[in-house]
Design an enzyme around this catalytic site. Structure first.
Site, mmCIF file in Angstrom:
data_model
loop_
_atom_site.group_PDB
_atom_site.id
_atom_site.type_symbol
_atom_site.label_atom_id
_atom_site.label_comp_id
_atom_site.label_asym_id
_atom_site.label_seq_id
_atom_site.Cartn_x
_atom_site.Cartn_y
_atom_site.Cartn_z
ATOM 1 N N LYS A 186 2.355 60.479 23.376
ATOM 2 C CA LYS A 186 2.503 59.068 23.423
ATOM 3 C C LYS A 186 4.028 58.070 24.085
ATOM 4 C CE LYS A 186 -0.511 57.783 20.231
ATOM 5 N NZ LYS A 186 -1.008 56.514 19.108
ATOM 6 N N ASP A 204 -2.145 49.819 20.019
ATOM 7 C CA ASP A 204 -1.770 50.192 17.614
ATOM 8 C C ASP A 204 -1.674 48.583 17.322
ATOM 9 O OD1 ASP A 204 -2.703 52.698 18.209
ATOM 10 O OD2 ASP A 204 -1.048 53.669 18.316
#
Ligand code: ATR
Length: 285
Positions: free
Chosen positions: A78, A114
């Site tokens: 990420k 997220d």
């Protein structure tokens, strides 16, 4: 010739996406995107893409070259994805990480869904809850904590307490976030409107998160981002006290929606069928 069901095949114009991880075998994303692809009859595919860290940039550029629409990015890529993007959304900048890539005209655009997924999951599983209603206590200071903390502050959370095993990491996060954020040694549960576990405690194979929930107000909401098992000891303790409990599967399902919309052209919903289909692959306890 015997009659046969029409096989589900791709056309030459099929839209392509996938999830890049290392390892990627644990990922539920192919299963959940597969559900939506079938539900919406999309001419497209979403595939697992095992990519070792040293080859991440090469692999992403290869996907662009192959005409992929984009990809999800999971552990451990990420931060590397954040560095690779030509353009990043505020959500990614605030989280310091990218989980969704969209390829447009040869450019790599990154966002982080997220935090948004967490808020959508709260909305779904604790519909009466308003993030503006009181302080939140967040356990953990890793990547997930960062995304969730930023989303909560953006949603008007009036005060955020960060509690982490490694205090220095929580302090660094508090500084990066800015705003009404404090680092606490023990979770200040009395007066908290929301408690969120973003650590790996309570995950299958990890120690449980042992926390006395009795100081929480009866109106407090308890959320866990761990989804293996679905019902963590923390959520079970919250439910036993009659508190609203929000499981980690909700965040997993909701965070996937914006990527699907960008790649496949339909904003999908989290419905009971999807939840049951993905949950069938997860041990309940
Ligand atoms: P993610 O990106 O999924 O949030 P991470 O960056 O590895 O993952 O963060 C994991 C979080 O769980 C961290 O807050 C970590 O605490 P440290 O910063 O002290 O490492 C926390 N964590 C993991 N195992 C833990 C344990 N046994 N006890 C307490 N906290 C733990």
């Amino acid at each position: 010739m015997a009659a046969m069901d029409t096989p589900r095949t791709l056309s030459g114009a099929a839209r392509l996406a996938g999830v890049i991880g290392w390892p990627v075998t644990h990922s539920r994303s192919p299963r959940l995107h597969g559900y939506w692809l079938a539900k919406h009859g999309v001419d497209g595919a979403y595939v697992p893409l095992p990519v070792e860290p040293a080859r991440f940039a090469e692999a992403v550029r290869g996907l662009v070259a192959c005409g992929f629409r984009g990809a999800n990015v999971t552990i451990p890529h990420k931060e590397a994805a954040f560095a690779l993007c030509d353009e990043v959304a505020d959500s990614a900048r605030r989280a310091g990480a990218v989980n969704t890539l969209v390829f447009e005209g040869g450019r790599i655009l990154g966002s982080n869904t997220d935090g948004w997924g967490f808020l959508e999951s709260l909305r779904e599983q604790a519909p009466g809850f308003d993030p503006r209603s009181g302080p939140a206590v967040l356990l953990g200071a890793g990547g997930a904590a960062r995304a969730i903390a930023a989303a909560l502050l953006d949603a008007g959370c009036p005060r955020l307490f960060l509690v982490n095993r490694t205090r220095g990491r929580a302090e660094a996060l508090a500084e990066a976030l800015g705003g009404p954020v404090d680092v606490a040694e023990a979770p200040p549960l009395a007066g908290a409107a929301l408690l969120v576990n973003t650590t790996s405690l309570g995950m299958a194979g990890q120690p449980p998160l042992s926390l006395d929930l009795s100081p929480l107000s009866p109106a407090a909401v308890v959320a866990d981002i761990v989804y293996v098992p679905l019902e963590t000891p923390l959520l079970a303790a919250a439910r036993a006290r009659g508190l609203a409990a929000v499981d980690g599967l909700g965040m997993l399902l909701h965070q996937a929606r914006p990527g699907f919309a960008a790649w496949f052209g339909v904003m999908p919903e989290v419905d009971a069928g999807l939840r049951a289909f993905v949950a069938a692959d997860i041990p309940p306890r």
